[in-house]
Design an enzyme around this catalytic site. Structure first.
Site, PDB file in Angstrom:
ATOM      1  N   SER A 141      -0.766  20.098 -17.825  1.00 21.28           N
ATOM      2  CA  SER A 141      -1.519  20.744 -16.745  1.00 21.28           C
ATOM      3  C   SER A 141      -0.683  20.673 -15.477  1.00 21.28           C
ATOM      4  O   SER A 141       0.108  19.733 -15.296  1.00 21.28           O
ATOM      5  CB  SER A 141      -2.848  20.013 -16.517  1.00 21.28           C
ATOM      6  OG  SER A 141      -3.449  20.402 -15.292  1.00 21.28           O
ATOM      7  N   TYR A 197      -8.667  13.173 -15.467  1.00 21.47           N
ATOM      8  CA  TYR A 197      -8.081  14.217 -16.312  1.00 21.47           C
ATOM      9  C   TYR A 197      -6.578  14.313 -16.055  1.00 21.47           C
ATOM     10  O   TYR A 197      -5.774  14.346 -16.997  1.00 21.47           O
ATOM     11  CB  TYR A 197      -8.760  15.547 -16.015  1.00 21.47           C
ATOM     12  CG  TYR A 197      -8.106  16.745 -16.654  1.00 21.47           C
ATOM     13  CD1 TYR A 197      -8.317  17.038 -18.002  1.00 21.47           C
ATOM     14  CD2 TYR A 197      -7.290  17.596 -15.912  1.00 21.47           C
ATOM     15  CE1 TYR A 197      -7.712  18.147 -18.583  1.00 21.47           C
ATOM     16  CE2 TYR A 197      -6.687  18.701 -16.489  1.00 21.47           C
ATOM     17  CZ  TYR A 197      -6.900  18.974 -17.830  1.00 21.47           C
ATOM     18  OH  TYR A 197      -6.302  20.067 -18.398  1.00 21.47           O
TER      19      TYR A 197
END
Length: 259
Positions: free
Chosen positions: A143, A156
């Site tokens: 990400s 996350y």
């Protein structure tokens, strides 16, 4: 540019039933790869998205991505039936969002289980087999949050950062034995995960950014389609990227403002 080295390749994709994972499976199959699509979802969830002409190239398998034994067995089964695995793509992932102080132990462990341990298990097992043959490619889907702090996504981002660091560290060790390890870092992508964060398909606020949350927005003015991420994975797996390893390719429309 036609990518070379994909046609006839045996590839394994984890998280294959997700938005990005399924796009990667389809892109590989369209390019002629034989794909083993691994997901914790029951077999058949991906099948309806695969055109009939590509179904002979895609095999669905069910496994917990962090199960080391299952990874070894599935890789061995794949090599017996389809030939040496030349590409592993780790695309499995889960999302938990909210203030860092509110993150529960359960959420923390769920994030690490799917997003980090899954990469550790599958990349390590694939690298062991690839290094014996002196060739192979490993691509981890992380990400852009690994390089840019995001309010509400601390846990996350930490799990994806662990996967990112592990992949590149592994890459240093296996490069002398012919195995390349790279990371694709998507930004906001039109998946169920993003729609969960935005409460629907209107991504205008994502594109525009939010100064109160320290978000700069997306310079290209659009969120990514899953196919945009899949194309980046295909390039890194191809022969055109044969001299690229230890690289983090951001597919985020400029949102991370990376130099």
């Amino acid at each position: 540019m036609r990518l070379h080295g994909i046609d006839g390749l045996t590839a394994v994709v984890t998280g294959a039933a997700g938005g990005i994972g399924s796009a990667i499976v389809l892109a590989l199959a369209r390019a002629g790869a034989q794909v083993v699509a691994v997901d914790r979802a029951a077999p058949g969830r991906l099948r309806e998205r695969v055109p009939a002409e590509l179904r002979p190239l895609v095999r669905e398998r069910t496994a917990d991505v962090a199960d080391r034994r299952a990874a070894g067995e599935l890789l061995d089964e794949t090599e017996r039936s389809l030939g040496p695995v030349g590409l592993l793509v780790s695309a499995a992932g889960v999302l938990r969002h909210g203030p860092a102080a509110d993150c529960t132990d359960q959420d923390w462990h769920a994030l690490l289980h799917a997003n980090a341990t899954g990469v550790f298990v599958w990349a390590g097992a694939a690298a062991e087999r690839m290094t014996r043959r002196g060739r192979g490619s490993i691509v981890t889907v992380a990400s852009n949050a690994v390089g840019v702090p995001r309010a509400g996504l601390a846990a996350y981002a930490a799990s994806k950062a662990a996967a990112h660091a592990f992949t590149l560290g592994l890459g240093v060790e296996v490069a002398p034995r012919g195995v390349r390890c790279n990371v694709v870092c998507p930004g906001s992508t039109d998946t169920a995960m993003l729609r969960e964060l935005t409460d629907g398909p209107d991504f205008r606020a994502v594109v525009d950014g939010d100064p109160a949350a320290f978000r700069t927005g997306i310079p290209l003015g659009r969120v990514a389609a899953p196919a945009d991420v899949a194309d980046a994975v295909l390039f890194l797996a191809s022969d055109q990227a044969r001299h690229i390893t230890l690289h983090s390719l951001y597919v985020d429309g400029g949102a991370a403002l990376r130099a």
